[in-house]
Design a protein around this motif. Structure first.
Motif, PDB file in Angstrom:
ATOM      1  N   MET A   1      46.971  58.319  57.185  1.00 56.32           N
ATOM      2  CA  MET A   1      45.694  58.347  57.896  1.00 56.32           C
ATOM      3  C   MET A   1      45.564  57.055  58.697  1.00 56.32           C
ATOM      4  SD  MET A   1      42.857  60.248  58.194  1.00 56.32           S
ATOM      5  CE  MET A   1      42.836  61.307  56.776  1.00 56.32           C
ATOM      6  N   LEU A   2      45.447  57.207  60.019  1.00 58.57           N
ATOM      7  CA  LEU A   2      45.348  56.045  60.897  1.00 58.57           C
ATOM      8  C   LEU A   2      43.929  55.496  60.916  1.00 58.57           C
ATOM      9  CD1 LEU A   2      47.413  57.301  63.973  1.00 58.57           C
ATOM     10  CD2 LEU A   2      48.150  55.682  62.216  1.00 58.57           C
ATOM     11  N   LYS A   3      43.820  54.186  60.879  1.00 58.79           N
ATOM     12  CA  LYS A   3      42.528  53.511  61.027  1.00 58.79           C
ATOM     13  C   LYS A   3      42.356  53.203  62.505  1.00 58.79           C
ATOM     14  CE  LYS A   3      43.067  51.607  56.473  1.00 58.79           C
ATOM     15  NZ  LYS A   3      43.571  50.424  55.766  1.00 58.79           N
ATOM     16  N   MET A   4      41.293  53.754  63.087  1.00 61.69           N
ATOM     17  CA  MET A   4      41.112  53.743  64.534  1.00 61.69           C
ATOM     18  C   MET A   4      39.959  52.856  64.976  1.00 61.69           C
ATOM     19  SD  MET A   4      41.323  57.906  64.863  1.00 61.69           S
ATOM     20  CE  MET A   4      40.560  57.922  66.478  1.00 61.69           C
ATOM     21  N   ALA A   5      40.181  52.132  66.069  1.00 66.29           N
ATOM     22  CA  ALA A   5      39.099  51.525  66.829  1.00 66.29           C
ATOM     23  C   ALA A   5      38.947  52.377  68.081  1.00 66.29           C
ATOM     24  CB  ALA A   5      39.428  50.092  67.210  1.00 66.29           C
ATOM     25  N   VAL A   6      37.721  52.683  68.462  1.00 61.08           N
ATOM     26  CA  VAL A   6      37.466  53.495  69.649  1.00 61.08           C
ATOM     27  C   VAL A   6      36.779  52.622  70.689  1.00 61.08           C
ATOM     28  CG1 VAL A   6      36.290  55.521  70.571  1.00 61.08           C
ATOM     29  CG2 VAL A   6      37.282  55.602  68.267  1.00 61.08           C
TER      30      VAL A   6
ATOM     31  N   ASP B   1      44.884  50.347  62.822  1.00 62.64           N
ATOM     32  CA  ASP B   1      46.255  50.788  63.112  1.00 62.64           C
ATOM     33  C   ASP B   1      46.438  51.103  64.594  1.00 62.64           C
ATOM     34  OD1 ASP B   1      47.148  50.809  60.363  1.00 62.64           O
ATOM     35  OD2 ASP B   1      45.993  52.653  60.102  1.00 62.64           O
ATOM     36  N   VAL B   2      45.441  51.758  65.201  1.00 59.76           N
ATOM     37  CA  VAL B   2      45.515  52.119  66.617  1.00 59.76           C
ATOM     38  C   VAL B   2      44.167  51.886  67.292  1.00 59.76           C
ATOM     39  CG1 VAL B   2      47.371  53.835  66.401  1.00 59.76           C
ATOM     40  CG2 VAL B   2      44.999  54.563  66.214  1.00 59.76           C
ATOM     41  N   VAL B   3      44.246  51.514  68.561  1.00 61.22           N
ATOM     42  CA  VAL B   3      43.062  51.381  69.406  1.00 61.22           C
ATOM     43  C   VAL B   3      43.089  52.572  70.356  1.00 61.22           C
ATOM     44  CG1 VAL B   3      41.891  49.992  71.146  1.00 61.22           C
ATOM     45  CG2 VAL B   3      43.120  48.862  69.262  1.00 61.22           C
TER      46      VAL B   3
ATOM     47  N   LEU C   1      48.619  44.449  68.043  1.00 63.13           N
ATOM     48  CA  LEU C   1      48.268  45.816  68.448  1.00 63.13           C
ATOM     49  C   LEU C   1      48.826  46.181  69.830  1.00 63.13           C
ATOM     50  CD1 LEU C   1      44.546  45.935  67.231  1.00 63.13           C
ATOM     51  CD2 LEU C   1      46.498  47.143  66.219  1.00 63.13           C
ATOM     52  N   ALA C   2      49.709  45.341  70.361  1.00 67.26           N
ATOM     53  CA  ALA C   2      50.177  45.516  71.741  1.00 67.26           C
ATOM     54  C   ALA C   2      50.820  46.873  71.998  1.00 67.26           C
ATOM     55  CB  ALA C   2      51.153  44.401  72.109  1.00 67.26           C
ATOM     56  N   ARG C   3      51.455  47.463  70.993  1.00 69.86           N
ATOM     57  CA  ARG C   3      52.110  48.758  71.182  1.00 69.86           C
ATOM     58  C   ARG C   3      51.316  49.884  70.520  1.00 69.86           C
ATOM     59  NH1 ARG C   3      57.852  47.656  72.563  1.00 69.86           N
ATOM     60  NH2 ARG C   3      58.641  49.420  71.380  1.00 69.86           N
TER      61      ARG C   3
END
Length: 193
Positions: A1-6, A73-75, A90-92
């Motif tokens: 489960m990815l932890k996301m920033a929106v 984990d992902v933006v 978080l560059a990639r």
């Protein structure tokens, strides 16, 4: 489960979609924080109603200071109308959705209705969306997935936009699921970057 920033700039329609799919279990991601570069963005109000930490940040530096407080984990760029420079860790891991089939109708100046107008002006018989990783250049990072829609000569710009947004609502969560299953680096290795 990815932890996301929106990250968003406007109404938060993609945030609505993420929220619904995260809650019903059809997306392998959970929203940790929402940040808007526009202080009056409706998406911020929605984020607060949903119970997510919600912030305004004018630039990448301020955004990154906020992100440092969260385990991300992902933006996800969800209608974020500004070039974002992530922190090195978080560059990639910045995921964007674009309302055309990259490499067509993309790059600086191609966003929202500008894309759909260009598609119509060119007489395209198909359009669609592309979910991709973002890098320091607009719309050039590795593609995660694309979805296509058929167009009709009589379609207005709004018709095209609505048809493309409908597939975006399926494609972006599906891309999150793919990134969760395969890992971020899989997509970068696939294109040799």
């Amino acid at each position: 489960m990815l932890k996301m920033a929106v990250l968003l700039s406007g109404s938060g329609r993609t945030l609505d979609n993420f929220h619904d799919r995260s809650r019903n279990g059809s997306m392998a991601g959970v929203i940790e924080v929402v940040i808007a570069n526009v202080p009056t963005a409706l998406g911020l109000d929605k984020a607060e109603r949903y119970g997510y930490p919600a912030f305004h940040a004018d630039d990448s530096e301020t955004t990154n200071r906020i992100l440092a407080r969260y385990d991300i984990d992902v933006v996800c760029l969800a209608g974020y109308l500004k070039l974002y420079t992530p922190p090195p860790q978080l560059a990639r891991s910045v995921v964007n959705i674009h309302p055309s089939l990259i490499p067509s109708f993309c790059g600086p100046g191609y966003y929202g209705h500008h894309v759909h107008q260009a598609v119509k002006d060119r007489g395209c018989t198909v359009s669609g969306c592309t979910v991709h990783f973002a890098d320091e250049r607009y719309d050039e990072g590795p593609i995660i997935l694309q979805r296509c829609v058929a167009l009709d000569d009589q379609d207005s710009i709004d018709d095209i936009a609505a048809r493309v947004f409908a597939v975006e609502c399926e494609a972006f969560p599906e891309a999150i699921n793919l990134v969760d299953a395969r890992g971020v680096e899989y997509f970068w290795r696939r294109v040799g970057k």
